[in-house]
Design an enzyme around this catalytic site. Sequence first.
Site, mmCIF file in Angstrom:
data_model
loop_
_atom_site.group_PDB
_atom_site.id
_atom_site.type_symbol
_atom_site.label_atom_id
_atom_site.label_comp_id
_atom_site.label_asym_id
_atom_site.label_seq_id
_atom_site.Cartn_x
_atom_site.Cartn_y
_atom_site.Cartn_z
ATOM 1 C CG PHE A 1 68.827 135.070 36.480
ATOM 2 C CD1 PHE A 1 69.650 134.612 35.250
ATOM 3 C CD2 PHE A 1 69.480 134.574 37.454
ATOM 4 C CE1 PHE A 1 70.865 134.743 35.371
ATOM 5 C CE2 PHE A 1 70.514 134.667 37.672
ATOM 6 C CZ PHE A 1 71.529 134.263 36.790
ATOM 7 N N GLY B 1 69.068 139.739 37.208
ATOM 8 C CA GLY B 1 69.253 138.572 38.229
ATOM 9 C C GLY B 1 70.875 138.498 39.075
ATOM 10 C CE LYS B 2 75.131 137.142 34.506
ATOM 11 N NZ LYS B 2 76.527 137.576 32.620
ATOM 12 C CG ASP C 1 80.138 135.066 29.732
ATOM 13 O OD1 ASP C 1 79.978 136.062 28.851
ATOM 14 O OD2 ASP C 1 80.504 133.384 29.528
ATOM 15 C CB SER C 2 77.719 132.691 34.255
ATOM 16 O OG SER C 2 76.752 133.776 34.151
ATOM 17 C CG ASP D 1 68.396 129.724 38.871
ATOM 18 O OD1 ASP D 1 69.184 128.965 38.750
ATOM 19 O OD2 ASP D 1 68.316 130.642 38.600
ATOM 20 C CG HIS E 1 76.793 129.420 39.150
ATOM 21 N ND1 HIS E 1 75.854 129.444 39.391
ATOM 22 C CD2 HIS E 1 76.429 129.551 37.657
ATOM 23 C CE1 HIS E 1 74.956 130.133 38.757
ATOM 24 N NE2 HIS E 1 75.420 130.339 37.784
ATOM 25 C CG ASN F 1 71.035 138.145 33.627
ATOM 26 O OD1 ASN F 1 70.182 138.668 34.862
ATOM 27 N ND2 ASN F 1 71.168 137.500 33.611
ATOM 28 C CE LYS G 1 71.074 131.608 41.351
ATOM 29 N NZ LYS G 1 70.884 131.707 40.286
HETATM 30 P P1 ITT Z 1 75.546 140.242 30.425
HETATM 31 O O1 ITT Z 1 76.177 139.245 29.492
HETATM 32 O O2 ITT Z 1 75.461 141.402 30.747
HETATM 33 O O3 ITT Z 1 76.054 139.911 32.365
HETATM 34 P P2 ITT Z 1 73.916 137.955 30.445
HETATM 35 O O4 ITT Z 1 72.790 137.393 31.097
HETATM 36 O O5 ITT Z 1 74.022 138.629 28.382
HETATM 37 O O6 ITT Z 1 74.226 139.842 30.878
HETATM 38 P P3 ITT Z 1 76.083 135.729 30.176
HETATM 39 O O7 ITT Z 1 76.047 135.928 28.195
HETATM 40 O O8 ITT Z 1 77.284 135.377 30.340
HETATM 41 O O9 ITT Z 1 75.089 137.447 30.296
HETATM 42 O O10 ITT Z 1 74.513 134.474 29.703
HETATM 43 C C1 ITT Z 1 74.262 133.860 31.213
HETATM 44 C C2 ITT Z 1 73.124 133.296 31.161
HETATM 45 O O11 ITT Z 1 73.087 131.628 31.654
HETATM 46 C C3 ITT Z 1 71.983 133.641 31.682
HETATM 47 O O12 ITT Z 1 71.542 134.768 30.511
HETATM 48 C C4 ITT Z 1 71.081 132.689 31.834
HETATM 49 O O13 ITT Z 1 70.274 132.094 30.546
HETATM 50 C C5 ITT Z 1 72.455 131.783 32.104
HETATM 51 N N1 ITT Z 1 72.499 131.662 34.035
HETATM 52 C C6 ITT Z 1 73.300 131.964 34.118
HETATM 53 N N2 ITT Z 1 73.444 131.986 35.463
HETATM 54 C C7 ITT Z 1 72.204 131.080 35.967
HETATM 55 C C8 ITT Z 1 72.138 131.337 37.491
HETATM 56 O O14 ITT Z 1 72.494 131.650 38.163
HETATM 57 N N3 ITT Z 1 70.575 130.846 37.069
HETATM 58 C C9 ITT Z 1 69.662 130.730 35.294
HETATM 59 N N4 ITT Z 1 70.300 130.658 34.620
HETATM 60 C C10 ITT Z 1 71.573 130.861 34.663
#
Ligand code: ITT
Length: 203
Positions: free
Chosen positions: A156, A15-16, A73-74, A159, A184, A13, A179
């Site tokens: 992303f 954005g992360k 994981d978020s 948000d 979190h 991801n 941010k």
């Molecule tokens: P990785 O597993 O490859 O790290 P992913 O996007 O699939 O990427 P997750 O399974 O942890 O990761 O899902 C996290 C989702 O939660 C993310 O795709 C967003 O939809 C949402 N999310 C998490 N943190 C966020 C943030 O700071 N701002 C907005 N949406 C967020």
Amino acid sequence: MVKHRKLLVATSNPGKLREIRHVFADLDVVLVTLAEFGELPEVLEDGLTFEDNAKKKARHYAGATGMWTLADDSGLEVDALDQRPGVNSARFTGPVQDAAANNAKLIALLRKVPPEQRSARFRCVIAVADPQRVLATASGTVEGVIIDQPRGRNGFGYDPHFLLPELGLTTAELDPEHKNRISHRGQALRDIRPKLETLLRTG
Ligand code: ITT
């Protein structure tokens, strides 16, 4: 500063990844990304909690690459939706990650929910693992409310719909530093940082 150690940041991801790079910019470690590897076996994110999935991802990619690995994981928990989308936040609408579709589904589900019942939070768990085991975890939470009209171009995922009532801004309206100061992910990264520094010194 010459950086001595390497750490794989195991996220696909972008954005992360941007936010993690930002908080760890001055850490004495070279951040390596999944893009630097060829095809790696994918990890099945089937844990019931953010913690389970963060640990699973960190262990999986540490095992696949032999590197110390950090995974995040978020997701978003909405009280009126019984904490959904939760661990399914990335793939709320199906197997392909699509933020616009996820946001449209979220707003549609909340159509009849009045503003005062729109409370929600982002949660993040970070795990660091070596190829043998999980070495450390940390977590963070930020509270907000879900708004129908998207606002802001930063960030992303969810948000643009996540309003911080005390600021009157969505997390997509905050600049990246702001941010990270309150989010979190920023909290979890700041919490894991000293643990990581100790591990890197002694490991
Ligand atoms: P990785 O597993 O490859 O790290 P992913 O996007 O699939 O990427 P997750 O399974 O942890 O990761 O899902 C996290 C989702 O939660 C993310 O795709 C967003 O939809 C949402 N999310 C998490 N943190 C966020 C943030 O700071 N701002 C907005 N949406 C967020």
